[in-house]
Design an enzyme around this catalytic site. Structure first.
Site, PDB file in Angstrom:
ATOM      1  N   LYS A  86     -18.627  80.282  -6.192  1.00 44.46           N
ATOM      2  CA  LYS A  86     -19.692  80.660  -5.277  1.00 44.46           C
ATOM      3  C   LYS A  86     -19.164  80.617  -3.854  1.00 44.46           C
ATOM      4  O   LYS A  86     -18.258  79.825  -3.593  1.00 44.46           O
ATOM      5  CB  LYS A  86     -20.934  79.776  -5.426  1.00 44.46           C
ATOM      6  CG  LYS A  86     -20.713  78.275  -5.519  1.00 44.46           C
ATOM      7  CD  LYS A  86     -20.151  77.463  -4.411  1.00 44.46           C
ATOM      8  CE  LYS A  86     -20.581  77.544  -2.998  1.00 44.46           C
ATOM      9  NZ  LYS A  86     -19.813  76.624  -2.118  1.00 44.46           N
ATOM     10  N   TYR A 140     -26.575  76.490  -2.358  1.00 43.61           N
ATOM     11  CA  TYR A 140     -27.214  75.460  -3.192  1.00 43.61           C
ATOM     12  C   TYR A 140     -28.710  75.387  -2.901  1.00 43.61           C
ATOM     13  O   TYR A 140     -29.524  75.235  -3.815  1.00 43.61           O
ATOM     14  CB  TYR A 140     -26.564  74.086  -2.960  1.00 43.61           C
ATOM     15  CG  TYR A 140     -25.150  74.016  -3.457  1.00 43.61           C
ATOM     16  CD1 TYR A 140     -24.882  73.748  -4.801  1.00 43.61           C
ATOM     17  CD2 TYR A 140     -24.068  74.230  -2.614  1.00 43.61           C
ATOM     18  CE1 TYR A 140     -23.582  73.691  -5.277  1.00 43.61           C
ATOM     19  CE2 TYR A 140     -22.766  74.180  -3.071  1.00 43.61           C
ATOM     20  CZ  TYR A 140     -22.531  73.913  -4.413  1.00 43.61           C
ATOM     21  OH  TYR A 140     -21.243  73.869  -4.884  1.00 43.61           O
TER      22      TYR A 140
HETATM   23  P1  NAD Z   1      -9.388  75.297  -0.080  1.00 46.72           P
HETATM   24  O1  NAD Z   1      -9.141  75.691   1.328  1.00 46.72           O
HETATM   25  O2  NAD Z   1      -9.195  73.866  -0.421  1.00 46.72           O
HETATM   26  O3  NAD Z   1      -8.482  76.155  -1.076  1.00 46.72           O
HETATM   27  C1  NAD Z   1      -8.348  77.538  -0.924  1.00 46.72           C
HETATM   28  C2  NAD Z   1      -7.149  78.009  -1.700  1.00 46.72           C
HETATM   29  O4  NAD Z   1      -6.967  79.401  -1.438  1.00 46.72           O
HETATM   30  C3  NAD Z   1      -5.845  77.314  -1.281  1.00 46.72           C
HETATM   31  O5  NAD Z   1      -5.038  77.101  -2.409  1.00 46.72           O
HETATM   32  C4  NAD Z   1      -5.180  78.347  -0.361  1.00 46.72           C
HETATM   33  O6  NAD Z   1      -3.769  78.240  -0.330  1.00 46.72           O
HETATM   34  C5  NAD Z   1      -5.615  79.649  -1.036  1.00 46.72           C
HETATM   35  N1  NAD Z   1      -5.554  80.810  -0.144  1.00 46.72           N
HETATM   36  C6  NAD Z   1      -5.023  81.995  -0.473  1.00 46.72           C
HETATM   37  N2  NAD Z   1      -5.092  82.843   0.549  1.00 46.72           N
HETATM   38  C7  NAD Z   1      -5.643  82.167   1.577  1.00 46.72           C
HETATM   39  C8  NAD Z   1      -5.965  82.509   2.921  1.00 46.72           C
HETATM   40  N3  NAD Z   1      -5.725  83.729   3.406  1.00 46.72           N
HETATM   41  N4  NAD Z   1      -6.536  81.554   3.685  1.00 46.72           N
HETATM   42  C9  NAD Z   1      -6.826  80.340   3.204  1.00 46.72           C
HETATM   43  N5  NAD Z   1      -6.552  79.943   1.939  1.00 46.72           N
HETATM   44  C10 NAD Z   1      -5.954  80.863   1.137  1.00 46.72           C
HETATM   45  O7  NAD Z   1     -10.866  75.771  -0.431  1.00 46.72           O
HETATM   46  P2  NAD Z   1     -11.764  75.256  -1.634  1.00 46.72           P
HETATM   47  O8  NAD Z   1     -12.642  74.163  -1.134  1.00 46.72           O
HETATM   48  O9  NAD Z   1     -10.915  74.989  -2.813  1.00 46.72           O
HETATM   49  O10 NAD Z   1     -12.714  76.536  -1.889  1.00 46.72           O
HETATM   50  C11 NAD Z   1     -12.304  77.624  -2.677  1.00 46.72           C
HETATM   51  C12 NAD Z   1     -13.561  78.316  -3.249  1.00 46.72           C
HETATM   52  O11 NAD Z   1     -14.236  77.401  -4.087  1.00 46.72           O
HETATM   53  C13 NAD Z   1     -14.565  78.747  -2.189  1.00 46.72           C
HETATM   54  O12 NAD Z   1     -15.120  79.987  -2.536  1.00 46.72           O
HETATM   55  C14 NAD Z   1     -15.630  77.674  -2.228  1.00 46.72           C
HETATM   56  O13 NAD Z   1     -16.916  78.144  -1.860  1.00 46.72           O
HETATM   57  C15 NAD Z   1     -15.587  77.262  -3.684  1.00 46.72           C
HETATM   58  N6  NAD Z   1     -15.996  75.867  -3.891  1.00 46.72           N
HETATM   59  C16 NAD Z   1     -16.936  75.612  -4.818  1.00 46.72           C
HETATM   60  C17 NAD Z   1     -17.347  74.311  -5.038  1.00 46.72           C
HETATM   61  C18 NAD Z   1     -18.377  74.024  -6.092  1.00 46.72           C
HETATM   62  O14 NAD Z   1     -18.828  72.880  -6.161  1.00 46.72           O
HETATM   63  N7  NAD Z   1     -18.728  74.989  -6.928  1.00 46.72           N
HETATM   64  C19 NAD Z   1     -16.800  73.269  -4.292  1.00 46.72           C
HETATM   65  C20 NAD Z   1     -15.810  73.560  -3.368  1.00 46.72           C
HETATM   66  C21 NAD Z   1     -15.411  74.866  -3.168  1.00 46.72           C
END
Ligand code: NAD
Length: 372
Positions: free
Chosen positions: A128, A213
């Site tokens: 999401k 959410y």
């Molecule tokens: P994060 O920043 O920790 O991780 C992002 C990942 O994408 C990293 O591995 C990064 O290297 C990669 N990436 C690739 N291209 C990139 C770019 N151009 N810029 C930045 N990062 C890049 O983020 P996250 O918290 O893991 O979030 C990722 C997704 O998961 C989002 O869509 C977020 O909304 C979703 N999420 C969902 C939940 C949930 O509870 N369902 C919780 C956290 C995050």
């Protein structure tokens, strides 16, 4: 009974039925997931959850960081051929170990990787928010349909025991006729350099992240689709964190039954709350949608008694979510949180932004479609 409410009841029944039917064929090999994006959610939250799954396993990783990908693969016993970069991702079509691609990337990359995964013949779990526009959501659904692959959104709360019990109680009339739902979600976003604060990667601010959410809660607690939305935003644009995206956004939804919802998201305070008020009582969750430790109360006009929910469909909400897509693939049923469900939210998200921008109520034409 209105159509949306009936659909939710059918979804809940389908979740139970597919879980049972699925249990009968449990001798099948677990299906393999490729995790795309080894960030905090993909790596720290999702990958460890395969240990709690009955029908899903980790089969590949996709990352822009070769050293990290190699380390994660080694930690989980994956062969070198199951490590992909973003450039080699499309060759995943040749890997029979991978049945499903799980997109855990910044929001603006969800559409591209979902469509590439479908074209590679893989089913998709997408985090999401589903994408950053209605047009992208529609393209993702079309790509998965063309490839005859399933598309599910990572709406984990539909597998979380406290939220499931709250939905059941609300539907069973435990609070009487539903009159109002409140939901607020937020956390303090401290680092201005994060992708969540860059519009090109996030598509928006707190609404795209935590607001999803609150919006989901308003829909699954009422079991209705909104017919109108009125929104206001409050952002200090001098704050270096908020030069591109919103901080606080507040919106009211009107439902066909006359019930209303007051929702909020923000990036400058911590909140995690759902409150349903009916003419015979209330159901309250706080924290409501965390990874663990959610609590629920019932009462006449306060938190009179805490409710312990029965176990959910999986060992954890994440395992329930991961295994549900496998169940959907095996039974041929649509996931209870399909691409269409993500699209419904995105239509409302676009209407919320439009309402805040134009300073007026936006009617959503058709309770069923949620079309702005
Ligand atoms: P994060 O920043 O920790 O991780 C992002 C990942 O994408 C990293 O591995 C990064 O290297 C990669 N990436 C690739 N291209 C990139 C770019 N151009 N810029 C930045 N990062 C890049 O983020 P996250 O918290 O893991 O979030 C990722 C997704 O998961 C989002 O869509 C977020 O909304 C979703 N999420 C969902 C939940 C949930 O509870 N369902 C919780 C956290 C995050």
């Amino acid at each position: 009974m209105d159509i949306a409410r009936r659909d939710l009841m059918i979804s809940a029944a389908a979740l139970t039925l597919t879980s049972r039917a699925f249990g009968a064929g449990a001798g099948d090999r677990p299906l393999g997931y490729a995790i795309v994006g080894l960030g905090s959610y993909g790596l720290d939250v999702i990958i460890p959850q395969f240990a709690n799954c009955a029908h899903s396993r980790l089969a590949a990783v996709v990352s822009g960081d070769p050293a990290k990908a190699k380390r994660v693969a080694a930690d989980h016993g994956l062969p070198a051929r199951s490590i992909y970069s973003y450039e080699t991702f499309d060759t995943i079509r040749n890997n029979p170990d991978v049945d499903i691609v799980y997109v855990c990337l910044p929001n603006s990359m969800h559409a591209e990787y979902t469509i590439r995964a479908a074209k590679a013949g893989k089913h998709v779990m997408c985090e999401k928010p589903m994408a950053i526009s209605v047009a992208e959501c529609e393209a993702m659904i079309a790509a998965c349909k063309t490839a005859n692959r399933k598309l599910m959104i990572g709406y984990r709360c539909h597998f979380e025991p406290t939220n499931l019990e709250a939905m059941r109680l609300a539907r069973a009339g435990a609070a009487g006729k539903i009159r109002y739902v409140r939901s607020e979600h937020g956390f303090v976003q401290r680092d201005p350099s994060k992708w969540r604060l860059k519009r090109a990667l996030s598509g928006g601010g707190s609404l795209m992240d935590m607001g999803i959410y609150s919006l989901q809660a308003a829909r699954y607690m009422t079991g209705e689709e909104p017919i109108a939305v009125t929104a206001r935003e409050s952002t200090d644009r001098r704050d270096p964190r908020f030069t591109e995206v919103e901080d606080i956004i507040d919106w009211t939804l009107e439902f066909p039954s006359g019930a209303m919802a007051g929702c909020q998201s923000m990036y400058s305070a911590n909140q995690n709350h759902i409150l349903l008020m009916g003419d015979a009582g209330r159901i309250e969750l706080e924290p409501a949608t965390r990874y663990e430790g959610n609590h629920m109360w019932r009462g006449k006009d306060g938190r009179e008694r805490e409710v312990t929910p029965p176990p959910g469909p999986g060992k954890t909400q994440f395992a329930g979510q991961l295994d549900h897509l496998v169940q959907s693939i095996r039974t041929g049923r649509e996931p209870i949180v399909s691409g269409e469900e993500g699209l419904r939210d995105m239509r409302i998200v676009e209407a919320i932004y439009r309402s805040a921008r134009e300073g007026r109520t936006i009617r959503l034409d058709g309770a069923r479609k949620g079309r702005a």
